[in-house]
Motif scaffolding. Structure first.
Motif, PDB file in Angstrom:
ATOM      1  N   GLY A 151     -37.721 114.683   8.854  1.00  0.00           N
ATOM      2  CA  GLY A 151     -38.471 114.904   7.623  1.00  0.00           C
ATOM      3  C   GLY A 151     -39.276 116.186   7.659  1.00  0.00           C
ATOM      4  O   GLY A 151     -39.202 116.969   8.608  1.00  0.00           O
ATOM      5  N   ASP A 152     -40.052 116.365   6.605  1.00  0.00           N
ATOM      6  CA  ASP A 152     -40.807 117.605   6.418  1.00  0.00           C
ATOM      7  C   ASP A 152     -42.046 117.661   7.293  1.00  0.00           C
ATOM      8  O   ASP A 152     -42.640 116.638   7.653  1.00  0.00           O
ATOM      9  CB  ASP A 152     -41.241 117.750   4.961  1.00  0.00           C
ATOM     10  CG  ASP A 152     -40.056 117.916   4.016  1.00  0.00           C
ATOM     11  OD1 ASP A 152     -38.922 118.075   4.505  1.00  0.00           O
ATOM     12  OD2 ASP A 152     -40.277 117.899   2.792  1.00  0.00           O
ATOM     13  N   ILE A 209     -39.822 124.534  11.000  1.00  0.00           N
ATOM     14  CA  ILE A 209     -41.063 125.217  10.682  1.00  0.00           C
ATOM     15  C   ILE A 209     -40.806 126.714  10.569  1.00  0.00           C
ATOM     16  O   ILE A 209     -39.783 127.223  11.012  1.00  0.00           O
ATOM     17  CB  ILE A 209     -42.154 124.963  11.746  1.00  0.00           C
ATOM     18  CG1 ILE A 209     -41.662 125.396  13.132  1.00  0.00           C
ATOM     19  CG2 ILE A 209     -42.576 123.496  11.741  1.00  0.00           C
ATOM     20  CD1 ILE A 209     -42.724 125.331  14.214  1.00  0.00           C
ATOM     21  N   GLY A 210     -41.760 127.424   9.969  1.00  0.00           N
ATOM     22  CA  GLY A 210     -41.669 128.863   9.904  1.00  0.00           C
ATOM     23  C   GLY A 210     -42.145 129.511  11.188  1.00  0.00           C
ATOM     24  O   GLY A 210     -42.842 128.899  12.005  1.00  0.00           O
ATOM     25  N   ASP A 211     -41.783 130.762  11.352  1.00  0.00           N
ATOM     26  CA  ASP A 211     -42.237 131.533  12.515  1.00  0.00           C
ATOM     27  C   ASP A 211     -43.592 132.141  12.168  1.00  0.00           C
ATOM     28  O   ASP A 211     -43.739 133.351  11.998  1.00  0.00           O
ATOM     29  CB  ASP A 211     -41.209 132.619  12.847  1.00  0.00           C
ATOM     30  CG  ASP A 211     -41.556 133.390  14.109  1.00  0.00           C
ATOM     31  OD1 ASP A 211     -42.420 132.903  14.878  1.00  0.00           O
ATOM     32  OD2 ASP A 211     -40.984 134.476  14.323  1.00  0.00           O
ATOM     33  N   ASP A 212     -44.597 131.263  12.049  1.00  0.00           N
ATOM     34  CA  ASP A 212     -45.922 131.694  11.598  1.00  0.00           C
ATOM     35  C   ASP A 212     -46.993 130.808  12.229  1.00  0.00           C
ATOM     36  O   ASP A 212     -46.696 129.817  12.903  1.00  0.00           O
ATOM     37  CB  ASP A 212     -46.017 131.661  10.066  1.00  0.00           C
ATOM     38  CG  ASP A 212     -45.544 130.337   9.469  1.00  0.00           C
ATOM     39  OD1 ASP A 212     -45.675 129.301  10.133  1.00  0.00           O
ATOM     40  OD2 ASP A 212     -45.043 130.347   8.321  1.00  0.00           O
ATOM     41  N   ALA A 252     -39.142 118.230  18.108  1.00  0.00           N
ATOM     42  CA  ALA A 252     -37.841 118.875  18.274  1.00  0.00           C
ATOM     43  C   ALA A 252     -37.627 119.756  17.051  1.00  0.00           C
ATOM     44  O   ALA A 252     -36.883 119.417  16.132  1.00  0.00           O
ATOM     45  CB  ALA A 252     -36.744 117.830  18.401  1.00  0.00           C
ATOM     46  N   PHE A 253     -38.322 120.900  17.027  1.00  0.00           N
ATOM     47  CA  PHE A 253     -38.366 121.757  15.848  1.00  0.00           C
ATOM     48  C   PHE A 253     -37.401 122.926  15.964  1.00  0.00           C
ATOM     49  O   PHE A 253     -37.245 123.523  17.034  1.00  0.00           O
ATOM     50  CB  PHE A 253     -39.774 122.343  15.658  1.00  0.00           C
ATOM     51  CG  PHE A 253     -40.807 121.346  15.199  1.00  0.00           C
ATOM     52  CD1 PHE A 253     -40.476 120.051  14.856  1.00  0.00           C
ATOM     53  CD2 PHE A 253     -42.140 121.729  15.105  1.00  0.00           C
ATOM     54  CE1 PHE A 253     -41.439 119.151  14.421  1.00  0.00           C
ATOM     55  CE2 PHE A 253     -43.111 120.838  14.678  1.00  0.00           C
ATOM     56  CZ  PHE A 253     -42.753 119.543  14.339  1.00  0.00           C
ATOM     57  N   ALA A 254     -36.770 123.257  14.847  1.00  0.00           N
ATOM     58  CA  ALA A 254     -36.100 124.540  14.700  1.00  0.00           C
ATOM     59  C   ALA A 254     -37.080 125.502  14.038  1.00  0.00           C
ATOM     60  O   ALA A 254     -37.910 125.086  13.226  1.00  0.00           O
ATOM     61  CB  ALA A 254     -34.844 124.389  13.851  1.00  0.00           C
ATOM     62  N   THR A 255     -36.999 126.769  14.404  1.00  0.00           N
ATOM     63  CA  THR A 255     -37.895 127.772  13.835  1.00  0.00           C
ATOM     64  C   THR A 255     -37.116 128.668  12.878  1.00  0.00           C
ATOM     65  O   THR A 255     -36.101 129.251  13.244  1.00  0.00           O
ATOM     66  CB  THR A 255     -38.531 128.626  14.935  1.00  0.00           C
ATOM     67  OG1 THR A 255     -39.285 127.783  15.810  1.00  0.00           O
ATOM     68  CG2 THR A 255     -39.471 129.663  14.335  1.00  0.00           C
ATOM     69  N   PHE A 268     -33.512 123.238   6.774  1.00  0.00           N
ATOM     70  CA  PHE A 268     -33.105 122.237   7.763  1.00  0.00           C
ATOM     71  C   PHE A 268     -31.621 121.925   7.568  1.00  0.00           C
ATOM     72  O   PHE A 268     -31.200 121.487   6.499  1.00  0.00           O
ATOM     73  CB  PHE A 268     -33.945 120.972   7.591  1.00  0.00           C
ATOM     74  CG  PHE A 268     -33.652 119.900   8.605  1.00  0.00           C
ATOM     75  CD1 PHE A 268     -34.203 119.963   9.875  1.00  0.00           C
ATOM     76  CD2 PHE A 268     -32.828 118.826   8.290  1.00  0.00           C
ATOM     77  CE1 PHE A 268     -33.937 118.975  10.808  1.00  0.00           C
ATOM     78  CE2 PHE A 268     -32.556 117.840   9.208  1.00  0.00           C
ATOM     79  CZ  PHE A 268     -33.108 117.904  10.480  1.00  0.00           C
ATOM     80  N   GLY A 269     -30.821 122.171   8.597  1.00  0.00           N
ATOM     81  CA  GLY A 269     -29.381 122.062   8.428  1.00  0.00           C
ATOM     82  C   GLY A 269     -28.710 121.259   9.517  1.00  0.00           C
ATOM     83  O   GLY A 269     -29.347 120.745  10.448  1.00  0.00           O
TER      84      GLY A 269
END
Length: 298
Positions: free
Chosen positions: A16-17, A68-71, A89-92, A123-124
């Motif tokens: 989720g978000d 998440i963003g790269d921020d 387990a985040f993708a950036t 998110f893919g």
């Protein structure tokens, strides 16, 4: 309050978000096209992150799959969740910023939201590798999916992939539809096709109506838990029904109450206790969430 359930070894993966909430409570009538004095509060948010936080609060081992963003907002979101013992387990995303949602509260604590999903839109399928998370097959893990992931065309394939992978691995699954208006926009039949075969659907009363009612939903999912705000919740499946009433609470902020309900219910159900106990735990967590600003446990 203390956690709702004893620590449980059955792990949960939430998809989720994650983002930030800017919560504004006007001090009087809103002056359109002008200024309105308000109390403004910045808080961590995102439906997936909220549920993951409440699951960790309830003693559950939980992993959050999100983007998440790269921020600095994304890095702060990760730090805050990890401080709550949520495995991230985040993708950036190198292009899109971390999600921000403006939440407008009325005098009763009900909210109107203005989301900018940002990195969540990206998110893919490549962000979903459930076997790669290293979960042991026993005890069986559980996947919980926020419906917002499915409604967004950018993230839908990732959400559907998560459901397919979980079923292939023999995990149990649950989905929160999240928003009646979004169901109406895509059509009930389409949404029910997306979640077909899910073990547990968690709509509120308006979402259930938008989906065509209980009979239509049970043709696609095994069990349904419907929340009715101050009137409690009902759990219905093949040949059984449980209901639980809700206590009266003075609402401060309803943001994340449904996410908290989901986590409270899952924490008890997945620990092997009965459905009525799970309903009560969900109601307690949801009610607790309404007592303070923001969508996370204190």
């Amino acid at each position: 309050m203390t956690a709702l359930a004893e620590p449980c070894t059955r792990p949960v993966v939430v998809v989720g978000d994650v983002g930030l909430d800017v919560i504004a409570r006007p001090r009087g009538p809103v002056n359109l096209a002008s200024g309105t004095p308000s109390n403004v509060h910045l808080a961590p948010g995102g439906a997936g992150a909220n549920s993951a936080s409440w699951l960790a609060w309830a003693g559950m081992p939980v992993t959050l799959l999100a983007r998440i963003g790269d921020d600095e907002a994304g890095r702060a979101a990760r730090r805050e969740l990890e401080s709550r013992h949520v495995r991230c387990a985040f993708a950036t995303d190198r292009v899109r910023p971390t999600c921000v949602v403006v939440v407008l509260l009325d005098a009763s604590g009900d909210r109107t939201m203005f989301p900018d999903r940002g990195a969540n839109e990206g998110f893919g399928v490549e962000d979903v590798d459930l076997p790669g998370l290293g979960m042991e097959p026993v005890p069986v893990p559980h996947l919980h999916l926020s419906g917002y992931v499915l409604f967004d065309e950018g993230s839908r394939a990732g959400g559907l992939s998560a459901l397919r992978q979980a079923r292939a691995l023999g995990w149990t699954t649950s989905v929160d539809p999240q928003a009646a208006a979004l169901i109406e926009a895509v059509g009930a039949r389409t949404f029910l096709e997306w979640v077909d075969g899910t073990d547990l659907l968690l709509p509120n009363e308006r979402e259930l109506a938008a989906l065509g009612g209980l009979r239509a939903v049970l043709a696609h999912v095994r069990e349904v838990v419907t929340t009715y705000g101050p009137h409690g919740a009902r759990w219905v499946g093949d040949g059984f029904e449980d209901t639980a009433r809700a206590p009266h609470v003075d609402h401060v902020d309803a943001t994340g109450a449904g996410d908290a309900f989901n986590a409270g219910l899952l924490s008890v159900w997945l620990s092997g206790r009965d459905r009525f106990a799970a309903l009560r735990a969900g109601i307690e967590a949801g009610s607790t969430a309404c007592l303070r600003l923001g969508a996370r446990p204190s």
